[in-house]
Write a protein that holds these residues in place. Structure first.
Motif, PDB file in Angstrom:
ATOM      1  N   CYS A 267      36.331  41.364  59.911  1.00 54.06           N
ATOM      2  CA  CYS A 267      36.634  42.011  61.269  1.00 54.06           C
ATOM      3  C   CYS A 267      37.275  43.175  61.110  1.00 54.06           C
ATOM      4  O   CYS A 267      37.911  43.565  60.139  1.00 54.06           O
TER       5      CYS A 267
ATOM      6  N   CYS B  76      41.441  42.700  61.558  1.00 57.33           N
ATOM      7  CA  CYS B  76      42.257  42.046  60.758  1.00 57.33           C
ATOM      8  C   CYS B  76      41.825  41.678  59.251  1.00 57.33           C
ATOM      9  O   CYS B  76      42.390  41.153  58.534  1.00 57.33           O
TER      10      CYS B  76
ATOM     11  N   CYS C 187      36.009  37.974  66.793  1.00 54.89           N
ATOM     12  CA  CYS C 187      36.678  37.446  65.531  1.00 54.89           C
ATOM     13  C   CYS C 187      37.847  36.296  66.254  1.00 54.89           C
ATOM     14  O   CYS C 187      38.734  36.678  67.242  1.00 54.89           O
TER      15      CYS C 187
ATOM     16  N   CYS D 115      41.407  36.964  66.214  1.00 55.83           N
ATOM     17  CA  CYS D 115      41.957  38.147  66.992  1.00 55.83           C
ATOM     18  C   CYS D 115      41.944  37.938  68.599  1.00 55.83           C
ATOM     19  O   CYS D 115      42.244  38.744  69.334  1.00 55.83           O
TER      20      CYS D 115
HETATM   21 ZN   LIG Z   1      40.114  39.755  63.522  1.00 55.05          ZN
END
Ligand SMILES: [Zn+2]
Length: 204
Positions: free
Chosen positions: A61, A64, A74, A77
């Motif tokens: 991602c 993150c 993701c 997230c």
């Molecule tokens: Zn993420």
């Protein structure tokens, strides 16, 4: 005694690859190679495709650094399902999955693959740090949990983040001890991780 000297080249290649996996010794690697020969063509093709997909279909991602399917959003997230007031810093890409399994945490993650070492010239990639700081600017994060190994590297990294994040008005906590000193957190079961998350403490 190893069979490598007399194995056909194709089996040797397989054995060499299996040997790179952790906890796989020479004899186990040789056994796996012979076992594969007994598999059906369909089974070996499925395996080959699954291995290829690790590089072709998985990505990190952008926010993150957790592993996700390429092209998909993701799940770590997702602003709808995740608590954006709390963010957990981990050092291994497997750790978010282990923490999820503990069901003790619903916040965000940030994976920082390289830990700062007190002994070596190994520094956390500054680009990743900048990305973390950028996220903290944009998100309503009030607490950062440091889910780091209880090793000297983990301790040095925790101190680094404590000094970096506290002046920004973020509460910095670390997983509670109860995890043996000198161990890596990704070897523990979800119950142990649940206890460690529940008993986390503010760093003083
Ligand atoms: Zn993420």
């Amino acid at each position: 005694m190893t069979l490598m000297r007399i194995l056909p080249k194709t089996l040797k290649n397989l054995v060499s690859s299996f040997r790179k996996l952790s906890s796989v010794g020479q004899k186990t690697a040789e056994r796996y190679a012979f076992e594969l020969f007994e598999w059906s063509t369909q089974e070996t093709e499925f395996l080959a495709e699954a291995v290829r997909a690790v590089k072709n279909k998985l990505t990190r991602c952008d926010a993150c650094s957790c592993i996700k399917e390429a092209g998909a959003s993701c799940p770590f997230c997702d602003p709808v399902t995740r608590n954006e007031e709390i963010l957990c810093i981990v050092s291994h890409i497997k750790d978010p999955f282990l923490i999820e399994e503990s069901r003790a945490f619903k916040g965000l993650y940030h994976v920082l693959p390289n830990l700062f070492s007190p002994f070596e010239e190994k520094d956390i990639a500054s680009e990743n740090i900048q990305r973390l700081l950028g996220r903290l600017e944009k998100l309503p994060v009030k607490e950062v949990i440091l889910a780091l190994d209880t090793t000297l590297e983990g301790d040095a990294t925790a101190l680094y983040f404590q000094n970096l994040l506290r002046p920004r008005g973020v509460k910095v906590t670390r997983l509670a001890y109860g995890i043996p000193i000198g161990s890596n957190i990704h070897y523990f079961d979800s119950q142990t991780l649940h206890q460690a998350l529940s008993g986390r403490q503010v760093l003083t």
